[in-house]
Structures are given as structure tokens and as C-alpha cells.
Design a protein around this motif. Structure first.
Motif, PDB file in Angstrom:
ATOM      1  N   ILE A  52       1.018  -1.328  -0.040  1.00  0.00           N
ATOM      2  CA  ILE A  52      -0.053  -0.066   0.162  1.00  0.00           C
ATOM      3  C   ILE A  52       0.891   1.053   0.008  1.00  0.00           C
ATOM      4  N   LEU A  53       1.936   1.330   0.909  1.00  0.00           N
ATOM      5  CA  LEU A  53       2.461   2.312   1.131  1.00  0.00           C
ATOM      6  C   LEU A  53       3.379   2.456  -0.288  1.00  0.00           C
ATOM      7  N   ASP A  54       4.103   1.678  -0.896  1.00  0.00           N
ATOM      8  CA  ASP A  54       4.793   1.504  -2.331  1.00  0.00           C
ATOM      9  C   ASP A  54       3.905   1.974  -3.333  1.00  0.00           C
ATOM     10  N   ASN A  55       2.923   1.545  -3.304  1.00  0.00           N
ATOM     11  CA  ASN A  55       1.857   1.750  -4.617  1.00  0.00           C
ATOM     12  C   ASN A  55       0.670   2.534  -4.661  1.00  0.00           C
ATOM     13  N   GLU A  56       0.163   2.765  -3.499  1.00  0.00           N
ATOM     14  CA  GLU A  56      -0.733   3.664  -3.339  1.00  0.00           C
ATOM     15  C   GLU A  56      -0.603   5.218  -3.340  1.00  0.00           C
ATOM     16  N   PRO A  57      -0.909   6.051  -4.347  1.00  0.00           N
ATOM     17  CA  PRO A  57      -0.766   7.443  -4.395  1.00  0.00           C
ATOM     18  C   PRO A  57      -1.070   8.290  -3.312  1.00  0.00           C
ATOM     19  N   ALA A  58      -0.226   9.603  -3.421  1.00  0.00           N
ATOM     20  CA  ALA A  58      -0.865  10.546  -2.209  1.00  0.00           C
ATOM     21  C   ALA A  58      -1.901  11.083  -3.069  1.00  0.00           C
ATOM     22  N   PHE A  59      -2.988  11.548  -2.296  1.00  0.00           N
ATOM     23  CA  PHE A  59      -4.348  12.158  -2.749  1.00  0.00           C
ATOM     24  C   PHE A  59      -4.284  13.509  -2.230  1.00  0.00           C
ATOM     25  N   PRO A  60      -4.554  14.615  -3.325  1.00  0.00           N
ATOM     26  CA  PRO A  60      -4.434  15.865  -2.691  1.00  0.00           C
ATOM     27  C   PRO A  60      -5.628  16.238  -1.610  1.00  0.00           C
ATOM     28  N   GLY A  61      -5.289  17.047  -0.533  1.00  0.00           N
ATOM     29  CA  GLY A  61      -6.382  17.194   0.432  1.00  0.00           C
ATOM     30  C   GLY A  61      -6.690  16.086   1.069  1.00  0.00           C
ATOM     31  N   CYS A  62      -5.905  14.856   1.295  1.00  0.00           N
ATOM     32  CA  CYS A  62      -6.203  13.780   1.856  1.00  0.00           C
ATOM     33  C   CYS A  62      -5.221  13.358   2.874  1.00  0.00           C
ATOM     34  N   ARG A  63      -5.445  13.255   4.193  1.00  0.00           N
ATOM     35  CA  ARG A  63      -4.580  12.633   5.058  1.00  0.00           C
ATOM     36  C   ARG A  63      -4.468  11.281   5.101  1.00  0.00           C
ATOM     37  N   LYS A  64      -3.530  10.456   5.638  1.00  0.00           N
ATOM     38  CA  LYS A  64      -3.574   9.062   5.876  1.00  0.00           C
ATOM     39  C   LYS A  64      -3.158   8.826   7.243  1.00  0.00           C
ATOM     40  N   VAL A  65      -3.923   7.889   7.834  1.00  0.00           N
ATOM     41  CA  VAL A  65      -3.527   7.417   9.358  1.00  0.00           C
ATOM     42  C   VAL A  65      -3.800   6.066   9.405  1.00  0.00           C
ATOM     43  N   PHE A  66      -2.556   5.445  10.065  1.00  0.00           N
ATOM     44  CA  PHE A  66      -2.552   3.821  10.087  1.00  0.00           C
ATOM     45  C   PHE A  66      -2.560   3.440  11.573  1.00  0.00           C
ATOM     46  N   VAL A  67      -3.730   2.646  12.024  1.00  0.00           N
ATOM     47  CA  VAL A  67      -3.878   2.291  13.317  1.00  0.00           C
ATOM     48  C   VAL A  67      -3.070   1.267  13.546  1.00  0.00           C
ATOM     49  N   LEU A  68      -2.271   0.913  14.312  1.00  0.00           N
ATOM     50  CA  LEU A  68      -1.448  -0.252  14.358  1.00  0.00           C
ATOM     51  C   LEU A  68      -1.866  -0.903  15.636  1.00  0.00           C
ATOM     52  N   ASN A  69      -2.970  -2.003  15.543  1.00  0.00           N
ATOM     53  CA  ASN A  69      -3.707  -2.401  16.447  1.00  0.00           C
ATOM     54  C   ASN A  69      -3.327  -3.754  17.268  1.00  0.00           C
ATOM     55  N   ARG A  70      -2.795  -3.703  18.350  1.00  0.00           N
ATOM     56  CA  ARG A  70      -2.347  -4.769  19.388  1.00  0.00           C
ATOM     57  C   ARG A  70      -1.630  -5.617  18.650  1.00  0.00           C
ATOM     58  N   ILE A  71      -0.521  -5.157  17.780  1.00  0.00           N
ATOM     59  CA  ILE A  71       0.348  -5.827  17.306  1.00  0.00           C
ATOM     60  C   ILE A  71       1.284  -6.748  18.166  1.00  0.00           C
ATOM     61  N   PHE A  72       1.305  -8.140  18.270  1.00  0.00           N
ATOM     62  CA  PHE A  72       1.957  -8.814  19.386  1.00  0.00           C
ATOM     63  C   PHE A  72       3.338  -8.791  19.365  1.00  0.00           C
ATOM     64  N   ASP A  73       3.935  -8.579  18.265  1.00  0.00           N
ATOM     65  CA  ASP A  73       5.285  -8.664  18.008  1.00  0.00           C
ATOM     66  C   ASP A  73       6.045  -7.313  18.060  1.00  0.00           C
ATOM     67  N   GLU A  74       7.000  -7.072  19.021  1.00  0.00           N
ATOM     68  CA  GLU A  74       7.329  -5.562  19.065  1.00  0.00           C
ATOM     69  C   GLU A  74       8.316  -5.085  17.769  1.00  0.00           C
ATOM     70  N   ASP A  75       8.884  -6.033  17.175  1.00  0.00           N
ATOM     71  CA  ASP A  75       9.742  -5.720  15.978  1.00  0.00           C
ATOM     72  C   ASP A  75       9.016  -5.653  15.103  1.00  0.00           C
ATOM     73  N   THR A  76       7.807  -6.264  14.818  1.00  0.00           N
ATOM     74  CA  THR A  76       6.734  -6.069  13.710  1.00  0.00           C
ATOM     75  C   THR A  76       6.035  -4.688  13.821  1.00  0.00           C
ATOM     76  N   GLU A  77       5.978  -4.676  15.052  1.00  0.00           N
ATOM     77  CA  GLU A  77       5.068  -3.006  15.340  1.00  0.00           C
ATOM     78  C   GLU A  77       6.071  -2.067  14.899  1.00  0.00           C
ATOM     79  N   GLN A  78       7.334  -2.162  15.086  1.00  0.00           N
ATOM     80  CA  GLN A  78       8.349  -1.053  15.094  1.00  0.00           C
ATOM     81  C   GLN A  78       8.728  -0.860  13.642  1.00  0.00           C
TER      82      GLN A  78
END
Length: 654
Positions: free
Chosen positions: A68-94
Motif C-alpha cells: 500500500i505504501l509503495d503503490n498507493e498514490p498521495a491524494f490531494p487534500g487527503c491525510r492518511k492514518v494507520f492504526v497499528l492495533n495490538r500487534i503482538f510482535d514488538e519488532d513487527t510493530e516497530q
């Protein structure tokens, strides 16, 4: 029942509901403070969670996030928020947080805290107590019904570990702070530029109601994302856009897997297959509010749901709703069982419900199977590409293994440094012995904090290594983990001294075998090796002593003898299948892009700032480094004669 009459009834129900909706929105007038220009103030909010086996492939959430981050374009006037929800693995979360922020977006972390999870207990009282789950009445239910009741008995744990509606509400709240409309997406949803244009047009058109239903299409392969035709009439469970004035969010009483999103769709009157679902005495009924009933419209577009990464397209293809539902519920139960087992074992205590957990026979049986995906047959690997890394030690091998692990089409061994081929023929680097393998298994069970379900596969892989005796055993080890990946392999630095006969055997294992050999300035590699030795085995030995020990036949010398490896590759006739890599230029995007092109893999942006297994301990002084360079001088002269000076001009040549 899914025959033509059932489909006809569904269509009639839809149109009855649609007439009611149109009548309702026709009279809405200015009841909501929504303007056409609000469509230009848009927030895309995604909830990214854990991979749940077997519903998702291992590492799929992170791979889809990267896609998604590599291929989805930036959209004018649009902010993107990613909620990292209860990810068990600390390395994966980071890793996920770093990816999001590297692309200039906001990452909101809802952390997983083991002590809070363990405090949640199962409650079987609504079913009459634990004994119900051992009764004939429970056994007589269909498998789906048994899983649903198990989930509700574990609802407190599901609420915390999966936290799906809590995360959605957090995303909506952040969306209200940042904009007028929030398009709330599941973590694996991808949005094209043409979809955003059509969505904004829908939001800017009357009726001005606080909810917009956004159809979703599932992809079997992410490669289809750019070319598939958008289908606003998709029958999949939709995504939803919510205006900041919407009176309510998601009802957090519904856990993941039990009408979590559907409860909102039912509340506002969106028709769908959920209208035919039965009620359960133990599941709260959806309460509708007349103020928001039918206050939604349909967006004239669709978003794309990326592949789940599971080993069969049955989970992603059309008509697979029931299969996905069954797979998801089992995945939730398996994940809870793993969390209970690992968290409670580490703390030396069991939560009060543990005896009940043990009686969930399907869940515990799944643990014993180590969550491996349905596999391909070993002989089918003959058509895949095998990639074997030969070393050398302290030259970036662990970093490259980590990079390959995150690639959608590459299956890397769960265990670093398999050292399988060292056992086939004589090799001065036999690799770690059985005691080291036992140590690795013990450390996973006793010492490391729980990270992800993959640790169960790591344990199985370590156990399997003791039983691999033939080439077919080696291929079977990968085959049982193989899904749609086109490449598989591993990197073992001790392979740098494999004899030519073994290299020839490897070259014949599949139709396409590639070798990688990583090198580093010999003296600087040797210095890192010496620091490694002092930290691991010879802590009390002075550095000067270790430097003076470096001579022909010494391990430090042999690991820097790249000419030996080059000769073996030449004698085996596989130089044309070998890529030489240099540590000094390895951590560059252009190097990795070139490597991916050579391997016929899709390029993925590497984390070039991350170092793994970096040398630690006392540094060598300049004088010690110079002395080490003197002792390795014959190797430098040999490599210069072979033409390596032109390939590695930054090395410490004379």
C-alpha cells in the motif's frame, strides 16, 4: 440455502430496503451539517492488526502494508492514518511504524500489553458453565456454531487481543480531528486514484447523510490491483466512510469475528446477507436508532482488498464467504490458545480458565500442527527458484535474510543458518551442533517474550533440522510452508567452504538455482569476527592474542578466504548462476534493486539503516587493525590477482 429462489428473495429484500432508504433520505433536508465541499477534507484511516493463522499468510499484514505504501498514490487534500492495533510482535510493530512514518503518514499505536491480556478471563456462565463444552449438546452442533460459542466464551480475551471495534473508533476519532470525512478501511484495503475521485464525487452529491457505504472487491493476487475494473456492485462486506457529525461509531460489545462491522451496517439499515443470519440467545441484539436508520448512501466506486496471503485462492476468490468465516474464527481461537500458553508459561501461572482452554480440543490440536499452511508437494518445488546464500560470515547475511523474509514471493527458512548442506560432504565448517539447536529451542520456549505465532513454526523448524537427511527431506521442509511463493531458500555463512560436488548437487535441485556470495574487506570482516569470538566464546582472551592467531588454517583466516569459494563455484560450473555482493555497497537501494532484477523478484524498498547482528564489544585499535591486515596480506594479494580490486576499490589494498 443458496439456490435461485434464495437469490431471488435476497434481491427482493434488497429492493424493499432500498425503497425505504430512498424515502428516508429524500426527507432528510438539512438535518445534518454536511456540505458538498466536505468531500475535499478527507482522511483515509486503516486498522492494521496481526496475521491470524491460517486465515492469513505469515507476514502478510506487513507485506500488504508495504504494498500500500509503495503503490498507493498521495491524494490531494487527503491525510492518511494507520492504526497499528495490538500487534503482538514488538519488532513487527516497530517495522510497521517505521514504514508508515518513512512515507510521511501518521502511525497511531494501540499497544499489546501481555499483563493486560492475561488479566482477561473466559466466562462460560452464559452457557451454563465449563461442562457445557464437554456435553453432547455442544458436540451435536455444527463446527461453525461450536466455534462461535467458543469465541463468545472467550470474548474478554478477543476484545483485548483483536480490539477491532476499539481500533475503528480510535481511527474515527482521529479522523474527526483531522477532517470532515473518514474513509475507514481494513488494513489490507488498497485505494486507487480513480476510486478516490469517484468517492469524492459521491460524497459531494446529495443526499447529505453521515454514512457512505463503499463496496469492496477482493483480489486473489495483488498484481491485479492496477488493472482490475472497479465494481461498485460488489457483494463483499463493504467498507464505510463516516462524516464527523455521525452520532455513533462502532459498538464495542461485538468482538472480532462476531458481527463487529456488521452490527453498524445493521444498525443503519444497510441490507446484506447478514439480514438472513439467525439470532443467538447469548449475543446482544443490534439496537437501531431511528435518527440514523437509512441515513447512508452508496459510493459509486469500490476499494480493493489485497490478498490474504493464504496458500489457497479459496480464501480470496468469489463465493468463498463461508470458507473465510470458518477460517477466521478458527484463526482467532488458535491465536488465543497460543497467547494463553506462552504468556502463562512465561509468568509461571495459569489464568483460571486454562483448564477450559485445554478442553477446546480443536484449538489445542491446531497448536500441535504448528499452524502450517496447506502445502504444495515437494516435487512441485522443482519448478520454483531456489536461492542459496553462501556467506561469508559478518558480511550482511542476516540483514539480507531479513529482507527476503518480507518479500511476498520469497519463502525464507524460518530458521537462519540451516547448515544442512554442511552435513552432506566434508566441510571445515560443519556448522552448529545439536547442543546449539537445543539451545535455540530452549531460548524460544523459556527466555524470549512472545512475539508472534511464527515462533511455533520456528520451534517446529528447529526440531525438523535434526531429521533432515536427504535432498527430498530438505525440499519437504520448504514444501509444507510453501504457498504461492515463486522463490525459496536460505543463507548459511558456513556454506562458503562447500566443496564443488555439493554445489553441483544443489544446482540440480530445481530448474533455477541461484547462489549469492557476500564479501567484505577481509581485515574488517576479520575484526568483526574477532569481536564476535570474544563476545561468544573467548571473552577472557586479549585481542592481541586473537590477532596473532590469524594464519592459514585458522577459522578467521578461512572465513576471509574468498578465493577458495570462487574456485569451488568455478569448478562446480555455477559461476553463471552466482551473484557476488559486497558489504560496502550492499546497503544501497540500487544494489538491492539490481539483485531483485537478477532474481526476477519484485523490488521492495529495503531498510538500509537497519543493521542486524552488528559487532559488539571492544573495538580493535588502529594498531591492531593494521597488524590484522598484515597477517591477511596473502589473501589480499590472491584476491587482487583474481581481479577483485576493480570490483571492490574501497578495500584495504596495499
Amino acid at each position: 440455502m443458496s439456490g435461485p429462489f434464495s437469490r431471488l428473495r435476497s434481491r427482493l429484500h434488497f429492493w424493499r430496503q432500498e425503497r425505504r432508504r430512498r424515502r428516508a433520505v429524500a426527507t432528510v433536508g438539512g438535518a445534518f451539517p454536511i456540505r458538498a465541499e466536505d468531500a475535499d477534507d478527507l482522511v483515509l484511516a486503516r486498522v492494521v492488526g496481526n496475521d491470524l493463522y491460517p486465515r492469513h499468510g505469515s507476514g502478510q499484514a506487513l507485506r500488504n502494508l508495504a504494498f500500500i505504501l509503495d503503490n498507493e498514490p498521495a491524494f490531494p487534500g487527503c491525510r492518511k492514518v494507520f492504526v497499528l492495533n495490538r500487534i503482538f510482535d514488538e519488532d513487527t510493530e516497530q517495522d510497521a511504524k517505521g514504514l508508515v512514518e518513512k512515507h510521511g503518514h501518521e502511525a497511531m499505536v494501540l499497544p499489546f500489553l501481555g499483563e493486560e491480556y492475561v488479566a482477561r478471563e473466559c466466562d462460560t456462565s452464559v452457557f451454563g458453565g465449563d461442562e457445557y463444552f464437554l456435553s453432547d449438546a455442544f458436540a451435536s452442533l455444527k463446527e461453525n456454531a461450536r466455534d462461535r460459542e467458543r469465541l463468545w466464551a472467550c470474548v474478554a480475551k478477543v476484545h483485548y487481543a483483536m480490539n477491532i471495534n476499539g481500533a475503528r473508533n480510535a481511527a474515527l476519532e482521529r479522523g474527526r480531528q483531522l477532517g470532515k470525512w473518514t474513509l475507514l478501511l481494513d488494513g489490507g484495503c488498497f485505494v486507487r486514484a480513480d476510486a478516490i475521485e469517484r468517492l469524492r464525487a459521491s460524497l459531494a452529491s446529495p443526499p447529505f447523510v453521515p454514512y457512505a457505504v463503499v463496496p469492496m472487491q477482493r483480489l486473489v493476487s495483488n498484481d491485479d490491483a492496477a488493472r482490475i475494473e472497479l465494481a461498485p456492485d460488489s457483494v463483499e462486506e463493504p467498507q464505510i466512510a463516516v462524516h464527523a457529525c455521525a452520532p455513533k461509531g462502532f459498538d464495542e460489545i461485538y468482538p472480532y469475528g462476531l458481527r463487529d462491522k456488521v452490527s453498524l451496517l445493521q444498525r443503519i439499515g444497510v441490507p446484506g446477507p447478514w439480514d438472513r443470519w439467525g439470532d443467538y440467545s447469548w449475543l446482544p441484539k443490534v439496537e437501531r436508532d431511528a435518527a440514523e436508520l437509512f441515513m447512508f448512501k452508496y459510493a459509486d466506486t469500490s476499494v480493493l482488498r489485497l490478498s490474504s496471503g493464504a496458500s489457497t485462492s479459496m480464501l480470496d476468490g468469489k463465493g468463498s464467504h463461508s470458507i473465510r468465516y470458518q477460517s477466521r474464527n478458527k484463526a482467532v481461537l488458535r491465536t488465543l490458545a497460543m497467547l494463553d500458553d506462552l504468556r502463562c508459561t512465561r509468568q509461571g501461572t495459569r489464568t483460571p480458565h486454562h483448564g477450559y482452554s485445554l478442553r477446546l480440543e480443536n484449538v489445542m490440536a491446531s497448536l500441535l500442527r504448528s499452524f502450517l499452511r496447506p502445502s504444495v508437494r515437494p516435487e512441485q518445488l522443482r519448478d520454483r527458484t531456489l536461492v542459496i546464500g553462501l556467506g561469508a560470515m559478518k558480511c550482511g547475511t542476516t540483514w539480507l535474510s531479513s529482507y527476503f523474509r518480507k518479500m511476498p514471493r520469497f519463502l525464507h527458512s524460518p530458521v537462519n543458518e540451516m547448515n544442512f548442506f554442511n552435513q552432506v560432504r566434508d566441510n571445515p565448517f560443519i556448522g552448529r551442533d545439536e547442543s546449539y539447536r537445543a539451545f535455540r529451542m530452549e531460548s524460544i520456549i523459556l527466555d524470549k517474550p512472545f512475539k508472534m505465532p511464527r515462533h511455533w513454526d520456528n520451534l517446529r523448524a528447529l526440531a525438523q533440522l535434526g531429521r533432515l537427511a536427504t535432498i527430498d527431506d530438505y525440499l519437504s521442509y520448504f514444501a509444507e510452508r510453501m504457498g504461492r511463493e515463486t522463490h525459496f531458500g536460505e543463507i548459511s555463512p558456513a556454506y562458503s567452504h562447500l566443496p564443488p560436488e555439493t554445489l553441483r548437487d544443489i544446482a540440480g535441485m530445481t530448474k533455477d538455482v541461484r547462489f549469492l556470495f557476500m564479501m567484505r574487506d577481509p581485515a574488517r570482516r576479520a575484526a568483526s569476527h574477532i569481536r564476535h569470538e570474544r563476545r561468544r566464546r573467548r571473552a577472557g582472551v586479549p585481542i592481541d592474542t586473537l590477532v596473532e592467531e590469524v594464519s592459514e588454517g585458522n577459522q578467521v583466516w578461512m572465513r576471509s578466504d574468498y578465493g577458495y569459494t570462487a574456485d569451488s563455484l568455478r569448478e562446480a560450473g555455477v559461476l553463471d548462476r552466482t551473484r557476488f555482493l559486497y558489504y560496502e555497497t550492499l546497503f544501497r537501494p540500487e544494489t538491492i534493486r539490481d539483485l531483485c532484477d537478477w532474481l526476477h523478484l519484485d523490488y521492495r524498498t529495503p531498510n538500509v539503516d537497519k543493521r542486524m547482528n552488528a559487532g559488539r564489544g571492544e573495538d580493535l585499535t588502529e594498531q591492531q587493525l593494521r597488524r590484522l591486515r598484515e597477517r591477511l596480506d596473502p589473501l589480499y594479494r590472491d584476491l587482487e590477482a583474481r581481479g577483485f580490486k576493480a570490483e571492490a576499490p574501497g578495500w584495504w589494498w596495499s
